[in-house]
Scaffold this active site. Structure first.
Site, short mmCIF file in Angstrom:
data_model
loop_
_atom_site.label_atom_id
_atom_site.label_comp_id
_atom_site.label_asym_id
_atom_site.label_seq_id
_atom_site.Cartn_x
_atom_site.Cartn_y
_atom_site.Cartn_z
N HIS A 112 46.61 3.09 67.01
CA HIS A 112 47.61 4.04 67.06
C HIS A 112 46.85 5.40 67.43
O HIS A 112 45.56 5.31 67.09
CB HIS A 112 48.26 4.18 65.67
N CYS A 113 47.87 6.53 67.68
CA CYS A 113 47.26 7.69 68.07
C CYS A 113 47.89 8.75 66.89
O CYS A 113 48.10 8.15 65.73
CB CYS A 113 47.47 8.20 69.35
N VAL A 114 47.90 10.10 67.10
CA VAL A 114 48.46 11.04 66.11
C VAL A 114 49.97 10.66 65.64
O VAL A 114 50.13 10.84 64.37
CB VAL A 114 48.29 12.54 66.48
N ARG A 165 51.97 7.81 67.64
CA ARG A 165 52.62 6.59 67.71
C ARG A 165 51.76 5.40 67.78
O ARG A 165 50.44 5.50 67.60
CB ARG A 165 52.56 6.89 69.52
#
Length: 471
Positions: free
Chosen positions: A26-28, A30
């Site tokens: 995951h990113c910030v 998504r």
């Protein structure tokens, strides 16, 4: 049972089950999946889940928009539910890259090189915008610039310009660092290579045309071989190709030179060989190719500006969907270096604003409270230059807002192109974008912005009401 277990189980089922997931991270905002088969994704079921704000596929990754903060908890829950191992972003990228065709891989490579240096370029563009305001004639005073009337501000404007120009003057250094890193070489050698191509001892690239006319281009005489002693300020292709050669040469030498001699031989040999190749062959050839690309775009937009502006305005958003928009940043930089400004980047601003306006209209059309909230926040984001939440979370989901935005961007793009709006720098691709436009073209640019705001909003609103009535 975790707070989000049911939602996570629905997400996993909607992306084709855990057997369809190669890896996930995951990113910030998504969840990012590398999937075996994206055809198994049930987008309708996925986007009906309460915690999901949208989904899209890009660069071989399937991404599910969850939201800042919440995505961490959802990912932790998903690891528990599925039993999949935690993966890094790089591992996901590597897994996703295996699914890409050669064209997609080339586009992704360009994106991986230019995205890390984009903050420096955008910052430079904003600062140059401040300099434009201070030095542009006719903004505050009739026929005169602010610094001409208030001479005590002239040196401050000069200092701002120097700070702003740095990223563009030493652009090959930034690209060298990012490109050599991407190709697997040492970042430090990439910086040295880039700076070598803009060394003060070389003829500045911006003075090459005038020097050629006068027949005063300096040369090196290498045992009878004459090599032009020319720099590559603002150029993109020479340093990209040279970076690839440097990185591959460094890796080749590291495999074959014993550890005890690596410090002594690898970097000096790699830089020396790449440097010779850069000045003798890579530079002149890619410089000519860069000029040809620039000339092709200039010719099209000079001869058929209405068609060029309309088509680029209409197609920019679909290019973002495919990821191909990254291929145009080098073209923008090349246009700035060769002609003093880009006519493509202002059209990008129109497209971003149009996507924001279409999303904003959905806030007034939609009945669902979640969609209304997402429409507003993603519209604000698009107005500030980040369109992915608006495009993937709202506009593409319902199609007609996306088409309405394309229509507004096409009309606005045609209008500003006919009025020869150019940007001497790249800034924020949204409402603050006017700072990067030459002040003499602010009026047509603002009219273009008004078109990009009003047309998509009205079209989306009307089509939304009609579609509701049809039901």
């Amino acid at each position: 049972m975790g707070a989000y277990q049911q939602s996570v189980e629905k997400i996993v089922k909607a992306v084709g089950g855990k057997e369809n997931i190669i890896a996930a991270t995951h990113c910030v905002t998504r969840l990012r999946f590398a999937l075996k088969d994206e055809g198994k994704v049930d987008k309708e079921a996925l986007e009906s889940i309460d915690i999901v704000k949208g989904s899209f596929s890009a660069n071989g990754q399937f991404q599910v928009v969850i939201g800042q903060g919440l995505v961490d908890k959802v990912y932790d829950e998903m690891v528990e539910v599925t039993g999949i191992g935690r993966a890094t972003k790089q591992e996901i990228k590597d897994a996703a890259e295996a699914n890409l065709n050669p064209l997609q891989r080339a586009i992704k490579t360009l994106a991986d090189i230019f995205i890390p240096i984009l903050p420096a370029i955008v910052t430079a563009g904003l600062l140059m915008g401040i300099n434009n305001i201070l030095t542009g004639p006719g903004i505050f005073y009739e026929g005169k610039s602010f610094v001409e009337v208030h001479k005590e501000w002239a040196d401050l404007a000069g200092m701002i310009n120097l700070i702003a120009n740095t990223a563009f003057v030493f652009l090959p250094g930034l690209i060298g660092w990012s490109a050599v890193t991407k190709f697997g070489g040492s970042p430090l050698l990439g910086i040295v290579l880039g700076l070598m191509l803009v060394h003060p001892d070389l003829l500045n690239a911006w003075g090459w045309g005038a020097a050629k006319e006068k027949g005063e281009i300096p040369i090196w005489n290498l045992f009878g071989l004459e090599v032009q002693k020319v720099g590559y300020q603002g150029q993109v292709l020479p340093v990209l190709v040279a970076s690839y050669v440097l990185a591959k040469l460094e890796l080749f030498l590291r495999k074959r030179i014993p550890d005890a001699f690596q410090l002594l031989l690898v970097a000096p040999l790699a830089l020396l060989i790449t440097g010779f190749l850069a000045f003798i062959a890579i530079g002149p050839i890619t410089f000519a190719i860069g000029n040809a690309i620039t000339h092709a775009f200039v010719t099209i937009f000079d001869n058929v500006p209405a068609i060029g502006g309309f088509l680029y305005g209409a197609l920019y958003a679909p290019l973002v969907v495919t990821g191909m928009h990254h291929t145009f940043l080098p073209v923008d930089l090349q246009l700035i270096a060769n002609t003093g400004g880009t006519f493509l980047w202002p059209i990008l601003v129109m497209s971003n604003i149009a996507q924001g306006s279409a999303a904003l209209a959905m806030m007034f059309v939609a009945k669902d409270e979640k969609l209304r909230g997402l429409s507003f926040t993603s519209a604000v984001s698009a107005y500030l230059g980040i369109t992915e939440p608006a495009m993937f979370g709202v506009n593409l989901r319902f199609r007609y807002p996306f088409i309405s935005a394309m229509t507004g961007a096409a009309i606005a793009g045609m209008f500003i192109t006919l009025n020869k709006v150019i940007a001497p720098s790249i800034g924020v691709g949204g409402l603050p974008g006017f700072l990067s436009i030459v002040p003499q073209k602010w009026v047509p640019f603002f009219i273009g912005m008004a078109i990009a705001i009003i047309v998509p909003f009205i079209l989306t609103f009307i089509l939304g009401k009609v579609r509701k009535a049809d039901r």
